[in-house]
Design a protein around this motif. Structure first.
Motif, PDB file in Angstrom:
ATOM      1  N   GLU A 147       0.787  -1.208  -0.108  1.00 35.68           N
ATOM      2  CA  GLU A 147       0.005  -0.183   0.055  1.00 35.68           C
ATOM      3  C   GLU A 147       0.834   1.426   0.088  1.00 35.68           C
ATOM      4  OE1 GLU A 147      -3.181  -0.042  -0.262  1.00 35.68           O
ATOM      5  OE2 GLU A 147      -3.447  -2.243  -0.314  1.00 35.68           O
ATOM      6  N   PRO A 148       0.181   2.595  -0.494  1.00 33.08           N
ATOM      7  CA  PRO A 148       1.123   3.338  -0.685  1.00 33.08           C
ATOM      8  C   PRO A 148       1.600   3.979   0.772  1.00 33.08           C
ATOM      9  CG  PRO A 148      -0.724   3.880  -1.944  1.00 33.08           C
ATOM     10  CD  PRO A 148      -0.823   2.425  -1.273  1.00 33.08           C
ATOM     11  N   TRP A 149       0.920   3.797   1.884  1.00 37.16           N
ATOM     12  CA  TRP A 149       1.596   4.064   3.215  1.00 37.16           C
ATOM     13  C   TRP A 149       2.477   3.481   3.976  1.00 37.16           C
ATOM     14  CZ3 TRP A 149       0.680  -0.019   6.408  1.00 37.16           C
ATOM     15  CH2 TRP A 149      -0.621  -0.754   6.065  1.00 37.16           C
ATOM     16  N   GLU A 150       2.688   2.103   3.388  1.00 38.07           N
ATOM     17  CA  GLU A 150       3.786   1.212   3.696  1.00 38.07           C
ATOM     18  C   GLU A 150       5.068   1.162   2.786  1.00 38.07           C
ATOM     19  OE1 GLU A 150       2.428  -2.888   4.219  1.00 38.07           O
ATOM     20  OE2 GLU A 150       1.408  -2.897   2.216  1.00 38.07           O
ATOM     21  N   MET A 151       4.975   1.967   1.685  1.00 38.18           N
ATOM     22  CA  MET A 151       6.354   2.155   0.817  1.00 38.18           C
ATOM     23  C   MET A 151       7.022   3.293   0.994  1.00 38.18           C
ATOM     24  SD  MET A 151       4.777   0.159  -2.750  1.00 38.18           S
ATOM     25  CE  MET A 151       3.686   1.246  -3.086  1.00 38.18           C
ATOM     26  N   PHE A 152       8.058   3.205   1.840  1.00 40.89           N
ATOM     27  CA  PHE A 152       8.593   4.423   2.312  1.00 40.89           C
ATOM     28  C   PHE A 152       9.668   4.948   0.825  1.00 40.89           C
ATOM     29  CE2 PHE A 152       8.448   2.694   6.649  1.00 40.89           C
ATOM     30  CZ  PHE A 152       7.093   3.179   6.867  1.00 40.89           C
ATOM     31  N   GLY A 153       9.737   6.342   1.195  1.00 49.54           N
ATOM     32  CA  GLY A 153      10.937   6.829   0.271  1.00 49.54           C
ATOM     33  C   GLY A 153      12.211   6.919   1.265  1.00 49.54           C
ATOM     34  N   THR A 154      12.486   7.915   1.775  1.00 50.60           N
ATOM     35  CA  THR A 154      13.764   8.104   2.571  1.00 50.60           C
ATOM     36  C   THR A 154      13.002   8.373   3.944  1.00 50.60           C
ATOM     37  OG1 THR A 154      14.973   8.911   0.825  1.00 50.60           O
ATOM     38  CG2 THR A 154      15.899   9.303   3.138  1.00 50.60           C
ATOM     39  N   VAL A 155      13.105   7.507   4.948  1.00 49.37           N
ATOM     40  CA  VAL A 155      12.868   7.941   6.224  1.00 49.37           C
ATOM     41  C   VAL A 155      13.633   8.670   7.052  1.00 49.37           C
ATOM     42  CG1 VAL A 155      11.811   6.703   8.415  1.00 49.37           C
ATOM     43  CG2 VAL A 155      11.138   5.886   6.399  1.00 49.37           C
ATOM     44  N   ARG A 156      13.706   9.782   7.429  1.00 53.10           N
ATOM     45  CA  ARG A 156      14.689  10.726   7.976  1.00 53.10           C
ATOM     46  C   ARG A 156      14.422  10.559   9.575  1.00 53.10           C
ATOM     47  NH1 ARG A 156      17.043  14.258   4.645  1.00 53.10           N
ATOM     48  NH2 ARG A 156      16.674  13.599   2.584  1.00 53.10           N
ATOM     49  N   THR A 157      13.431  10.518  10.185  1.00 51.89           N
ATOM     50  CA  THR A 157      13.263  10.158  11.601  1.00 51.89           C
ATOM     51  C   THR A 157      11.780   9.817  11.880  1.00 51.89           C
ATOM     52  OG1 THR A 157      13.669  11.304  13.836  1.00 51.89           O
ATOM     53  CG2 THR A 157      12.568  12.405  12.023  1.00 51.89           C
ATOM     54  N   ALA A 158      11.762   9.381  13.354  1.00 47.67           N
ATOM     55  CA  ALA A 158      10.485   8.817  13.563  1.00 47.67           C
ATOM     56  C   ALA A 158      10.351   9.443  15.171  1.00 47.67           C
ATOM     57  CB  ALA A 158      10.405   7.359  13.763  1.00 47.67           C
ATOM     58  N   ALA A 159       8.971   9.390  15.372  1.00 49.44           N
ATOM     59  CA  ALA A 159       8.770  10.006  16.908  1.00 49.44           C
ATOM     60  C   ALA A 159       7.625   9.164  17.330  1.00 49.44           C
ATOM     61  CB  ALA A 159       8.434  11.514  16.800  1.00 49.44           C
ATOM     62  N   PHE A 160       7.262   9.272  18.663  1.00 48.14           N
ATOM     63  CA  PHE A 160       6.195   8.724  19.380  1.00 48.14           C
ATOM     64  C   PHE A 160       5.309   9.869  20.435  1.00 48.14           C
ATOM     65  CE2 PHE A 160       8.861   4.871  19.377  1.00 48.14           C
ATOM     66  CZ  PHE A 160       8.087   4.006  19.193  1.00 48.14           C
ATOM     67  N   ASP A 161       3.963   9.638  20.410  1.00 52.67           N
ATOM     68  CA  ASP A 161       3.396  10.313  21.335  1.00 52.67           C
ATOM     69  C   ASP A 161       2.994   9.758  22.373  1.00 52.67           C
ATOM     70  OD1 ASP A 161       0.951   8.800  20.848  1.00 52.67           O
ATOM     71  OD2 ASP A 161       0.124  10.245  19.387  1.00 52.67           O
ATOM     72  N   ALA A 162       2.160  10.165  23.471  1.00 48.93           N
ATOM     73  CA  ALA A 162       2.121   9.549  24.749  1.00 48.93           C
ATOM     74  C   ALA A 162       1.349   8.351  24.606  1.00 48.93           C
ATOM     75  CB  ALA A 162       1.411  10.481  25.924  1.00 48.93           C
ATOM     76  N   ARG A 163       0.429   8.283  23.640  1.00 47.43           N
ATOM     77  CA  ARG A 163      -0.279   7.004  23.564  1.00 47.43           C
ATOM     78  C   ARG A 163       0.435   5.964  22.887  1.00 47.43           C
ATOM     79  NH1 ARG A 163      -6.012   8.681  21.083  1.00 47.43           N
ATOM     80  NH2 ARG A 163      -4.505   9.878  19.516  1.00 47.43           N
ATOM     81  N   GLY A 164       1.586   6.081  22.630  1.00 40.66           N
ATOM     82  CA  GLY A 164       2.529   4.969  21.878  1.00 40.66           C
ATOM     83  C   GLY A 164       2.144   5.020  20.379  1.00 40.66           C
ATOM     84  N   ASN A 165       1.502   5.987  19.759  1.00 37.72           N
ATOM     85  CA  ASN A 165       1.321   5.886  18.253  1.00 37.72           C
ATOM     86  C   ASN A 165       2.707   6.319  17.654  1.00 37.72           C
ATOM     87  OD1 ASN A 165      -1.459   5.621  18.144  1.00 37.72           O
ATOM     88  ND2 ASN A 165      -1.835   7.620  18.758  1.00 37.72           N
TER      89      ASN A 165
END
Length: 441
Positions: A62-80
């Motif tokens: 799916e388009p949402w699971e084919m990444f280009g260049t993942v530069r970084t990531a982060a979490f919020d307080a709910r673990g998202n």
């Protein structure tokens, strides 16, 4: 630590004195009460068998699971999990940026972001992070603003940045304030700075984004290395518009190759831990005070920069410039104010590059959701990644992960969640979320 030799004698002597004064607390009355906590120099290896929670990213799907260049990531307080995906050139600026959000079990929730010049669109975004309430913060050079989006991805507002604070926007990383409403950044020295007062430190700033007006506070002051000097003691620089100026005045970033960076992390109560020298020294600030309360050290010495290391680094840079089609190493084009105040492009001839005399012990620094400090040491090569030490903010040594196991995390989240970005042989990115044991959080 810095024996005087050759044309760098003044630099080495000054750096030695500054470091000794810093550690012993003799150069400033406010530093005399600092506590120095020395941690053992013997590594105690940690177990890397972390529980895997989920992974996202694939070559075909799916388009949402084919990444280009993942530069970084982060979490919020709910673990998202928020994945900042896009593409970009050698400048480090991002294009085609989007933000993809996954819940704590790895299910896709939503995505937002597109290129453009309107409100809520990305126009040369530089860095991104997420506050604990799910607010995404994007520094956008084209908009000259920090753009804020709520947990659903809806645009909230743009916090404009004035001309005097533009260098803050170029910061390559943002650290969320765990208490909310703000981020921490280290302003870059890029961009013309002629005519400004010389800097006396490298500040870590807290940016209050709670309103449309940007409010900036200095929360820590990193050591500013002295400029390189020639054999006769003259400060190294270039002649621009009829006068000699230093690299720092021109805003050209680091004045020396291998100059130690200011590396920062933010603790849950808003205090800052940072490293600003070539030695193993972690400085921790007080609550609401940029002064350093204590310094955590390990008896690990920097490696001297030898002529062989200098030659190898220059060859690496020449190869990189050739691959990118960049101009020759001895010249730089800058936008500087002309006699009538309007910008003009000038080409300056640069002197032979100067090298900082040591390779820094610390390569990277991060803080976990619950306040532990992860310190990655330099590997065998100048820019390689080595083992990772885990410590508490009070100076307790937990242990060390050997080189490459588990690697440097991209983000820490609640309840021990941690994200790693991994590339396969085709450079396809996967984000893997694991859970840390309680002792490492």
């Amino acid at each position: 630590m810095l024996p005087p030799t050759g044309s760098l004698m003044t630099l080495r002597s000054t750096a030695t004195l500054a470091l000794l004064c810093l550690l012993l607390g003799t150069h400033d009355h406010a530093l005399r009460a600092q506590q120095v906590i020395e941690v053992t120099g013997q590594d105690r290896h940690l177990d890397t068998a972390f529980e895997e929670v989920f992974r996202v990213g694939t070559l075909d799907g799916e388009p949402w699971e084919m990444f280009g260049t993942v530069r970084t990531a982060a979490f919020d307080a709910r673990g998202n999990l928020y994945v900042f995906d896009g593409s970009g050139g050698p400048t480090g600026r991002w294009t085609d940026v989007r933000v993809l959000v996954f819940d704590s079990s790895g299910e896709f929730v939503h995505g937002f972001g597109s290129a453009g010049q309107g409100p809520g669109e990305f126009n040369v975004p530089m860095a991104m992070t997420v506050l604990r309430d799910g607010t995404s913060v994007i520094s956008d050079i084209g908009h000259r603003a920090y753009q804020l989006f709520d947990e659903s991805g809806a645009f909230v507002r743009a916090v404009r940045v004035g001309p005097a604070e533009l260098s803050i926007l170029y910061a390559s990383a943002l650290h969320p304030d765990p208490r909310g409403s703000g981020v921490y950044a280290l302003p870059t020295r890029a961009g013309p700075a002629m005519g400004r007062a010389p800097a006396d430190s490298r500040p870590v700033l807290r940016l209050d984004l709670g309103s449309d007006a940007l409010n900036v506070d200095t929360v820590a002051k990193g050591w500013l290395p002295p400029p390189p000097v020639t054999a006769d003691g003259e400060v190294e620089g270039v002649v621009v518009q009829g006068r000699r100026v230093t690299y720092a005045e021109l805003g050209m970033g680091q004045t020396m190759i291998f100059e130690p960076e200011v590396l920062t992390g933010v603790l849950p109560d808003g205090r800052v831990v940072f490293s600003d020298s070539s030695g193993y020294a972690l400085k921790v600030t007080g609550d609401g005070d940029p002064g350093v309360t204590h310094i955590i050290t390990r008896p690990l010495d920097p490696e001297p920069v030898t002529p062989a290391i200098e030659r190898a680094e220059m060859e690496r840079r020449d190869s990189l410039r050739a691959a990118l089609g960049a101009p020759a190493a001895g010249q730089r084009m800058l936008q500087l104010p002309g006699s009538d105040g309007t910008p003009q492009t000038v080409t300056i001839d640069l002197p032979e590059p100067a090298f900082y005399p040591e390779l820094s012990v610390i390569h990277a620094l991060a803080t976990t959701w619950d306040g532990h400090i992860w310190v990655q040491r330099r590997g065998p090569w100048p820019d390689s990644e080595g083992p990772i030490d885990v410590l508490t903010a009070d100076g307790d040594y937990i242990g060390t992960f050997p080189t490459g196991t588990p690697g440097r995390p991209a983000a820490f989240g609640p309840e021990g969640l941690v994200a790693f970005i991994e590339l396969d042989e085709l450079d396809v990115a996967t984000v893997i979320v694991r859970r840390l044991p309680a002792a490492l959080r």
